[in-house]
Design a protein around this motif. Structure first.
Motif, PDB file in Angstrom:
ATOM      1  N   ALA A 234      -4.240   0.882   3.707  1.00 33.48           N
ATOM      2  CA  ALA A 234      -2.673   0.764   3.753  1.00 33.48           C
ATOM      3  C   ALA A 234      -1.727   1.884   3.838  1.00 33.48           C
ATOM      4  CB  ALA A 234      -1.947  -0.981   3.048  1.00 33.48           C
ATOM      5  N   THR A 235      -1.764   2.289   2.506  1.00 31.76           N
ATOM      6  CA  THR A 235      -1.240   3.846   2.293  1.00 31.76           C
ATOM      7  C   THR A 235      -1.409   4.737   2.676  1.00 31.76           C
ATOM      8  OG1 THR A 235      -0.827   3.098   0.013  1.00 31.76           O
ATOM      9  CG2 THR A 235      -0.453   5.187   0.206  1.00 31.76           C
TER      10      THR A 235
ATOM     11  N   ALA B 243       1.002   3.791   6.624  1.00 31.65           N
ATOM     12  CA  ALA B 243       1.793   3.579   6.407  1.00 31.65           C
ATOM     13  C   ALA B 243       2.312   5.310   6.367  1.00 31.65           C
ATOM     14  CB  ALA B 243       2.695   3.290   5.373  1.00 31.65           C
ATOM     15  N   SER B 244       2.337   6.174   5.986  1.00 36.76           N
ATOM     16  CA  SER B 244       2.106   7.548   4.947  1.00 36.76           C
ATOM     17  C   SER B 244       2.848   8.399   6.605  1.00 36.76           C
ATOM     18  CB  SER B 244       1.149   8.241   4.146  1.00 36.76           C
ATOM     19  OG  SER B 244      -0.244   8.827   5.828  1.00 36.76           O
TER      20      SER B 244
ATOM     21  N   LEU C 108       5.741   7.481   5.850  1.00 31.77           N
ATOM     22  CA  LEU C 108       6.643   7.252   4.561  1.00 31.77           C
ATOM     23  C   LEU C 108       6.497   9.023   4.587  1.00 31.77           C
ATOM     24  CD1 LEU C 108       4.845   4.491   2.595  1.00 31.77           C
ATOM     25  CD2 LEU C 108       7.354   4.850   3.545  1.00 31.77           C
TER      26      LEU C 108
ATOM     27  N   PRO D 255       2.210  11.079   0.355  1.00 36.98           N
ATOM     28  CA  PRO D 255       2.545  10.097   0.657  1.00 36.98           C
ATOM     29  C   PRO D 255       2.904   8.530  -0.448  1.00 36.98           C
ATOM     30  CG  PRO D 255       0.284  11.242   1.791  1.00 36.98           C
ATOM     31  CD  PRO D 255       1.063  12.113   0.694  1.00 36.98           C
TER      32      PRO D 255
ATOM     33  N   PHE E 276       2.570   5.524  -3.157  1.00 34.91           N
ATOM     34  CA  PHE E 276       1.876   4.662  -2.717  1.00 34.91           C
ATOM     35  C   PHE E 276       2.724   3.550  -3.849  1.00 34.91           C
ATOM     36  CE2 PHE E 276      -1.735   7.349  -3.435  1.00 34.91           C
ATOM     37  CZ  PHE E 276      -2.198   6.263  -2.854  1.00 34.91           C
TER      38      PHE E 276
ATOM     39  N   VAL F 296       5.499   0.427   0.908  1.00 34.99           N
ATOM     40  CA  VAL F 296       3.634   0.580   2.018  1.00 34.99           C
ATOM     41  C   VAL F 296       4.044  -0.964   2.666  1.00 34.99           C
ATOM     42  CG1 VAL F 296       1.251  -0.032   1.366  1.00 34.99           C
ATOM     43  CG2 VAL F 296       2.198   1.888   0.781  1.00 34.99           C
ATOM     44  N   THR F 297       3.822  -2.053   2.025  1.00 32.93           N
ATOM     45  CA  THR F 297       4.265  -3.400   2.186  1.00 32.93           C
ATOM     46  C   THR F 297       5.782  -3.420   4.026  1.00 32.93           C
ATOM     47  OG1 THR F 297       6.016  -4.131   0.988  1.00 32.93           O
ATOM     48  CG2 THR F 297       3.623  -4.494   0.573  1.00 32.93           C
TER      49      THR F 297
ATOM     50  N   GLN G 180       5.881  -1.509   6.266  1.00 32.00           N
ATOM     51  CA  GLN G 180       5.808  -0.936   7.236  1.00 32.00           C
ATOM     52  C   GLN G 180       4.916  -1.917   8.497  1.00 32.00           C
ATOM     53  OE1 GLN G 180       6.547   2.045   7.993  1.00 32.00           O
ATOM     54  NE2 GLN G 180       7.142   1.762   5.863  1.00 32.00           N
TER      55      GLN G 180
ATOM     56  N   ALA H  70      -4.814  -0.060   8.865  1.00 34.73           N
ATOM     57  CA  ALA H  70      -4.019  -1.495   8.342  1.00 34.73           C
ATOM     58  C   ALA H  70      -5.016  -3.230   7.884  1.00 34.73           C
ATOM     59  CB  ALA H  70      -2.189  -1.449   8.877  1.00 34.73           C
TER      60      ALA H  70
END
Length: 163
Positions: free
Chosen positions: A99-100, A103-104, A107, A118, A120, A125-126, A128, A135
């Motif tokens: 997930a990270t 999303a990186s 982010l 990136p 955490f 993360v949530t 995105q 994902a």
């Protein structure tokens, strides 16, 4: 819950201090898991629950005169709980990592467009879009980690002898 657990432990004739220390470590890990706002801390506290649970289930009085055959069952229960805890921790770590990574790209842009490492951070993360296969895989792995740790059907086989 801790107060009731300590009262239950107090009935044992021996190793009361050791059991109370493990209960306090387990409570710290559970509270840390519930309060974590960072993915690394969540995985750390989630995995930290495994050792105290294993040691509380296993016990130290192997084959006493009162319970000559109970030590083997306790060892089996403790080993199942250890395996389930390690498996769920690994799945959670892998799911949050996916997930990270997903999303990186969004982010990693810092202030002024500078590229940073990136994060955490669970809130970032949530938030995105999770419509990509990576994902979705991360979500499924995280969900499976929760089901295994919870002892939910059909992942309840490790939990049968514990209660």
């Amino acid at each position: 819950m801790l107060f009731r657990s300590v009262l239950t432990v107090w009935k044992h004739d021996h190793q009361v201090r050791q059991r109370v220390v493990w209960l306090l470590c387990l409570e710290t890990a559970v509270n840390g898991t519930l309060c974590a706002q960072d993915g690394l801390l969540l995985v750390l506290f989630w995995g930290m629950q495994t050792a105290p649970l294993y040691l509380l289930l296993r016990g130290q009085d192997r084959g006493t005169a009162r319970e000559p055959h109970g030590a083997h069952r306790r060892e089996q229960m403790a080993n199942r709980a250890l395996f389930a805890g390690l498996l769920s921790t690994g799945l959670l770590a892998l799911g949050l990592l996916l997930a990270t990574v997903q999303a990186s790209p969004d982010l990693s842009r810092g202030v002024g467009g500078n590229v940073s490492s990136p994060s955490f951070d669970l809130a970032g993360v949530t938030s995105q879009n999770f419509a990509t296969p990576v994902a979705i895989t991360g979500f499924v792995l995280t969900f499976l980690a929760g089901l295994i740790a919870l002892g939910a059907v059909p992942f309840h086989r490790w939990y049968i002898g514990v209660v």
